[in-house]
Motif scaffolding. Structure first.
Motif, PDB file in Angstrom:
ATOM      1  N   VAL A   1      -0.096   3.486   1.077  1.00  0.00           N
ATOM      2  CA  VAL A   1      -0.060   4.209  -0.166  1.00  0.00           C
ATOM      3  C   VAL A   1       0.590   3.213  -1.256  1.00  0.00           C
ATOM      4  N   ALA A   2       1.397   2.505  -0.905  1.00  0.00           N
ATOM      5  CA  ALA A   2       2.221   1.481  -1.923  1.00  0.00           C
ATOM      6  C   ALA A   2       1.153   0.115  -2.185  1.00  0.00           C
ATOM      7  N   ALA A   3       0.310  -0.110  -1.038  1.00  0.00           N
ATOM      8  CA  ALA A   3      -0.654  -1.247  -1.426  1.00  0.00           C
ATOM      9  C   ALA A   3      -1.684  -0.702  -2.021  1.00  0.00           C
ATOM     10  N   GLY A   4      -2.160   0.286  -1.817  1.00  0.00           N
ATOM     11  CA  GLY A   4      -3.222   1.141  -2.740  1.00  0.00           C
ATOM     12  C   GLY A   4      -3.037   1.157  -4.127  1.00  0.00           C
ATOM     13  N   LEU A   5      -1.639   1.660  -4.370  1.00  0.00           N
ATOM     14  CA  LEU A   5      -1.039   1.677  -5.795  1.00  0.00           C
ATOM     15  C   LEU A   5      -0.810   0.328  -6.336  1.00  0.00           C
ATOM     16  N   GLY A   6      -0.358  -0.306  -5.562  1.00  0.00           N
ATOM     17  CA  GLY A   6      -0.085  -1.892  -6.298  1.00  0.00           C
ATOM     18  C   GLY A   6      -1.307  -2.776  -6.622  1.00  0.00           C
ATOM     19  N   LEU A   7      -2.579  -2.450  -5.590  1.00  0.00           N
ATOM     20  CA  LEU A   7      -3.677  -3.194  -6.034  1.00  0.00           C
ATOM     21  C   LEU A   7      -4.316  -2.648  -7.238  1.00  0.00           C
ATOM     22  N   ARG A   8      -4.249  -1.249  -7.486  1.00  0.00           N
ATOM     23  CA  ARG A   8      -4.838  -0.695  -8.800  1.00  0.00           C
ATOM     24  C   ARG A   8      -3.882  -1.198 -10.138  1.00  0.00           C
ATOM     25  N   MET A   9      -2.453  -1.314  -9.721  1.00  0.00           N
ATOM     26  CA  MET A   9      -1.710  -1.773 -10.957  1.00  0.00           C
ATOM     27  C   MET A   9      -1.681  -3.188 -11.050  1.00  0.00           C
ATOM     28  N   PHE A  10      -2.067  -4.071 -10.288  1.00  0.00           N
ATOM     29  CA  PHE A  10      -1.804  -5.429 -10.631  1.00  0.00           C
ATOM     30  C   PHE A  10      -3.176  -6.148 -10.603  1.00  0.00           C
ATOM     31  N   MET A  11      -4.417  -5.573 -10.015  1.00  0.00           N
ATOM     32  CA  MET A  11      -5.474  -6.133 -10.175  1.00  0.00           C
ATOM     33  C   MET A  11      -6.528  -5.209 -10.885  1.00  0.00           C
ATOM     34  N   ASP A  12      -7.624  -5.827 -11.221  1.00  0.00           N
ATOM     35  CA  ASP A  12      -8.700  -5.133 -11.880  1.00  0.00           C
ATOM     36  C   ASP A  12      -9.974  -5.468 -11.082  1.00  0.00           C
ATOM     37  N   GLY A  13     -11.001  -4.690 -11.639  1.00  0.00           N
ATOM     38  CA  GLY A  13     -12.449  -5.075 -11.290  1.00  0.00           C
ATOM     39  C   GLY A  13     -12.707  -4.630  -9.932  1.00  0.00           C
ATOM     40  N   PRO A  14     -14.010  -4.928  -9.415  1.00  0.00           N
ATOM     41  CA  PRO A  14     -14.241  -4.570  -8.229  1.00  0.00           C
ATOM     42  C   PRO A  14     -13.522  -4.575  -7.000  1.00  0.00           C
ATOM     43  N   PHE A  15     -12.773  -5.545  -6.838  1.00  0.00           N
ATOM     44  CA  PHE A  15     -11.844  -5.890  -5.591  1.00  0.00           C
ATOM     45  C   PHE A  15     -11.107  -4.950  -5.664  1.00  0.00           C
ATOM     46  N   ALA A  16     -10.175  -4.466  -6.747  1.00  0.00           N
ATOM     47  CA  ALA A  16      -9.009  -3.496  -6.755  1.00  0.00           C
ATOM     48  C   ALA A  16      -9.967  -2.143  -6.539  1.00  0.00           C
ATOM     49  N   LYS A  17     -11.080  -1.841  -7.217  1.00  0.00           N
ATOM     50  CA  LYS A  17     -11.539  -0.638  -6.695  1.00  0.00           C
ATOM     51  C   LYS A  17     -12.091  -0.530  -5.535  1.00  0.00           C
ATOM     52  N   TYR A  18     -12.874  -1.479  -4.881  1.00  0.00           N
ATOM     53  CA  TYR A  18     -13.358  -1.154  -3.397  1.00  0.00           C
ATOM     54  C   TYR A  18     -12.249  -1.372  -2.701  1.00  0.00           C
ATOM     55  N   GLY A  19     -11.141  -2.015  -2.743  1.00  0.00           N
ATOM     56  CA  GLY A  19     -10.031  -2.499  -1.854  1.00  0.00           C
ATOM     57  C   GLY A  19      -9.166  -1.112  -1.648  1.00  0.00           C
ATOM     58  N   GLY A  20      -9.330  -0.350  -3.059  1.00  0.00           N
ATOM     59  CA  GLY A  20      -8.454   0.859  -3.194  1.00  0.00           C
ATOM     60  C   GLY A  20      -9.308   2.000  -2.164  1.00  0.00           C
ATOM     61  N   ASP A  21     -10.582   1.927  -2.167  1.00  0.00           N
ATOM     62  CA  ASP A  21     -11.487   2.738  -1.334  1.00  0.00           C
ATOM     63  C   ASP A  21     -11.272   2.432   0.185  1.00  0.00           C
TER      64      ASP A  21
END
Length: 118
Positions: free
Chosen positions: A13-33
């Motif tokens: 959960v922390a990794a997913g939230l961190g990914l969305r907080m500190f990154m943008d674009g397709p990597f953050a979106k699909y990494g979150g998926d």
């Protein structure tokens, strides 16, 4: 084992939230998926810790896909922060990627543990 899985769920959960907080674009979106399905995978193992990796993979990816397809007919507003609101076909691939990553780590971990036993 369950404590380690609970910790892994929190880390995911922390990794997913961190990914969305500190990154943008397709990597953050699909990494979150992908991490979404990893979280479901870990939660399935919390409930059934002895479940074989292939079954855990099928349940986690299947649940992710069911939730994604449910967005076509509509998710109640109160559940949208967790389950989303808009169907996006590429998400289906990234759920599978996350599930496959969790499967590989799970299968490798089980194999390593069984090989280390006398």
């Amino acid at each position: 084992m369950r404590l380690a899985l609970a910790a892994l769920a929190l880390i995911t959960v922390a990794a997913g939230l961190g990914l969305r907080m500190f990154m943008d674009g397709p990597f953050a979106k699909y990494g979150g998926d992908a991490l979404y399905t990893v979280l479901i995978y870990v939660l399935v193992l919390l409930v059934w810790p002895r479940l074989k990796p292939v079954w855990t993979l099928l349940i986690a990816v299947g649940a992710s896909w069911v939730i994604e397809f449910a967005q076509i007919v509509g998710i109640p507003e109160v559940l949208r922060p967790v389950f989303g609101s808009t169907f996006n076909a590429p998400d289906l691939l990234w759920y599978a990627v996350g599930g496959l990553l969790a499967f590989l780590l799970h299968a490798y971990g089980r194999r390593s543990v069984s090989e280390s036993r006398p």
